[in-house]
Structures are given as C-alpha cells and as structure tokens.
Design an enzyme around this catalytic site. Structure first.
Site, PDB file in Angstrom:
ATOM      1  N   SER A  40      47.868 -12.108  53.888  1.00 26.41           N
ATOM      2  CA  SER A  40      47.576 -11.134  53.077  1.00 26.41           C
ATOM      3  C   SER A  40      45.997 -11.160  52.774  1.00 26.41           C
ATOM      4  CB  SER A  40      48.218 -11.597  51.454  1.00 26.41           C
ATOM      5  OG  SER A  40      47.396 -10.960  50.497  1.00 26.41           O
ATOM      6  N   TYR A  70      50.183 -16.871  44.625  1.00 27.36           N
ATOM      7  CA  TYR A  70      50.251 -16.081  45.887  1.00 27.36           C
ATOM      8  C   TYR A  70      49.038 -16.335  46.610  1.00 27.36           C
ATOM      9  CZ  TYR A  70      51.223 -11.716  48.541  1.00 27.36           C
ATOM     10  OH  TYR A  70      51.621 -10.764  49.353  1.00 27.36           O
TER      11      TYR A  70
HETATM   12  C1  GCO Z   1      48.621  -8.025  44.338  1.00 28.07           C
HETATM   13  C2  GCO Z   1      49.265  -7.425  45.500  1.00 28.07           C
HETATM   14  C3  GCO Z   1      48.675  -8.047  46.913  1.00 28.07           C
HETATM   15  C4  GCO Z   1      49.238  -7.269  47.836  1.00 28.07           C
HETATM   16  C5  GCO Z   1      48.740  -7.697  49.266  1.00 28.07           C
HETATM   17  C6  GCO Z   1      47.466  -7.528  49.446  1.00 28.07           C
HETATM   18  O1  GCO Z   1      49.286  -8.360  43.387  1.00 28.07           O
HETATM   19  O2  GCO Z   1      47.197  -7.988  44.632  1.00 28.07           O
HETATM   20  O3  GCO Z   1      50.635  -7.856  45.336  1.00 28.07           O
HETATM   21  O4  GCO Z   1      48.895  -9.504  46.735  1.00 28.07           O
HETATM   22  O5  GCO Z   1      50.487  -7.408  47.865  1.00 28.07           O
HETATM   23  O6  GCO Z   1      49.099  -9.266  49.477  1.00 28.07           O
HETATM   24  O7  GCO Z   1      47.260  -8.178  50.834  1.00 28.07           O
END
Ligand code: GCO
Length: 255
Positions: free
Chosen positions: A146, A159
């Site tokens: 990501s 995440y």
């Molecule tokens: C967020 C998004 C991001 C994108 C992606 C960007 O909440 O900022 O979900 O995480 O999905 O990962 O690369």
C-alpha cells in the site's frame, strides 16, 4: 520472444481475497494471461458466483474457501491442493481489511485482528506455498502492500503497520527463498476505486484531497493493477526480487 515472457499458460495462481475488489482484478488479469486461477475467500457463495462469471469468460478457475486468519484452515487448504495434485506456481497475498480509528480510541483486539489478517496471514500462506515451490526450484510470491507501506495516514495505524510489514516481509522472503528459485515482490496500489474505500470515495473532502495529491488527478481502477501483477507473476521478472512496485498515479513520488 519478448511477449512470451509474460505468458502464464500452464501456471496456477492462488489469489487470496479474490472474489471481489483488487483480488478479483488480479485474478482476471492473471487468467487473461493464461493462468489457471484459484479464487479464495470466506464466503463460498460469493466465490462460486465469481468463478461462474470467470468461467463464462473462458477462464480456468477453481475455488478454495479458507479464512486467511486461521492457520489450521490454511494448512488444510494446502494439504487439499496436494491431495488433488494441484501445484501453486504463483501466490498473491491480497486478502486484507481496513479499520479506521484513531489509536487513542483503538482496542488492542482490533489492532491484533488487522495485523493477523493483513500481515501474519501473508507469512503463513507464503510459508506453505514456498514449502512446495522450493523442491520445484521456482515460484512467484506477490504480496499486496500500500502507499501506507511507506507513508502513514492518521486513523489507519494497524493497516499502516501491517502494510509496512508486508514490504519488509517481501524482502525477508527474497532473502531466504532466492536460492530456492522463488522471487518475492510486492505491489503498492494507490487510492483505488474499491468497496473498501467506499467511505473515502463518498467523502467530498477526501476525494478532493486524493485528486489534488495524485499527479494523475484521479483514483485508480482495480484493472489498472493487472499489468504489474502479470509482470511479477511471469518469467519477465525472473531476476527481480524484494521489490515493491507502486501503481499509484505517481502519488508516492511527490510532495
Ligand atoms: C485509507 C485507504 C488506503 C488505501 C490504500 C492506499 O484509509 O487511507 O484505505 O489505505 O486503501 O491502502 O495505498
């Protein structure tokens, strides 16, 4: 000669979290390049629907339902593939969840759940796939990172940490499995139009920020990631390992 480097005919690809979203786009792309694809998810009906649609388009598709957070289920799934004589040549660790909450309000259980699903699963599934790839002397592992593999955004800490870990897990896989003929790389999608990002797409201010912050001034389409997946899944990338390729409209490269 050159285009045949990208031909996946005769190769089998397992893509986790592939009944919809980016995973489905990856499955479509690899199938379009000739691969047999194994779709994975937890919802068997959704998996069967996706497989039916892809078979109608002429693709060779199987389904393998298991929870990527359940190590016992993962091992059983690979044992089942062994029993059926199915060899996974290409693994895409795509499955993941998003959980948006400031850390001051974040329960440790929610933290652990995101890390388990988005990072630890890639290690466990990667280990099981590599155990079987190594004796064959070849294999491709593609982890999905990501923008948050490099940069943090407030309210998505677990995440971000998981995706940062994905980048380094990819390098660790490259370090240990290169001599076994396995290449491990990652794809870093930008802001893509997916169900996971629905709340962001519908937020006028966030939508404006993505468009202003991205040199290409737009969100990405899942199918725009397929070419990078085909490249990393094919012989065209046989001397590439430990890399993360950002398909993000240029966002990660600019202030
Ligand atoms: C967020 C998004 C991001 C994108 C992606 C960007 O909440 O900022 O979900 O995480 O999905 O990962 O690369």
């Amino acid at each position: 000669m050159s285009l045949s480097l990208f031909d996946l005919t005769g190769r089998t690809a397992l893509i986790t979290g592939s009944s919809r979203g980016l995973g489905r786009a990856f499955a479509e792309g690899l199938a379009g390049a000739g691969a047999r694809v194994i779709l994975n998810g937890q919802d068997k009906d959704r998996l069967d629907d996706a497989a039916t649609e892809m078979r109608a388009a002429g693709h060779d598709v199987q389904t393998l339902a298991f929870d990527v957070a359940d190590e016992t289920a993962i091992v059983a799934a690979f044992d089942r593939l062994d029993a059926e004589g199915i060899e996974v040549d290409i693994l895409m660790n795509n499955a993941g969840i998003q959980f948006r909450r400031p850390m001051l309000e974040l329960d440790s259980a929610d933290w652990r759940r995101v890390i388990e699903i988005n990072l630890t699963s890639a290690f466990i599934i990667g280990r099981e796939a590599a155990k079987r790839m190594a004796p064959r002397g070849r294999g491709k592992i593609i982890n999905i990172g990501s923008l948050t593999s490099e940069l943090a955004r407030a309210t998505v800490a677990p995440y971000t940490v998981a995706k940062g870990g994905i980048k380094m897990l990819t390098k660790a896989m490259a370090a240990e499995w290169g001599e076994k003929g396995i290449q491990a790389n990652a794809i870093g999608p930008g802001y893509m139009i997916t169900d996971m990002n629905k709340a962001l797409l519908e937020n006028v201010d966030f939508d404006a920020w993505v468009k202003a912050r991205t040199p290409m001034r737009r969100w990405g389409l899942p199918e725009e990631l397929a070419g990078t997946a085909i490249y990393l899944a094919s012989d065209a990338s046989n001397y590439v390992s430990g890399q993360i390729i950002y398909a993000d409209g240029g966002m990660i490269s600019v202030l």
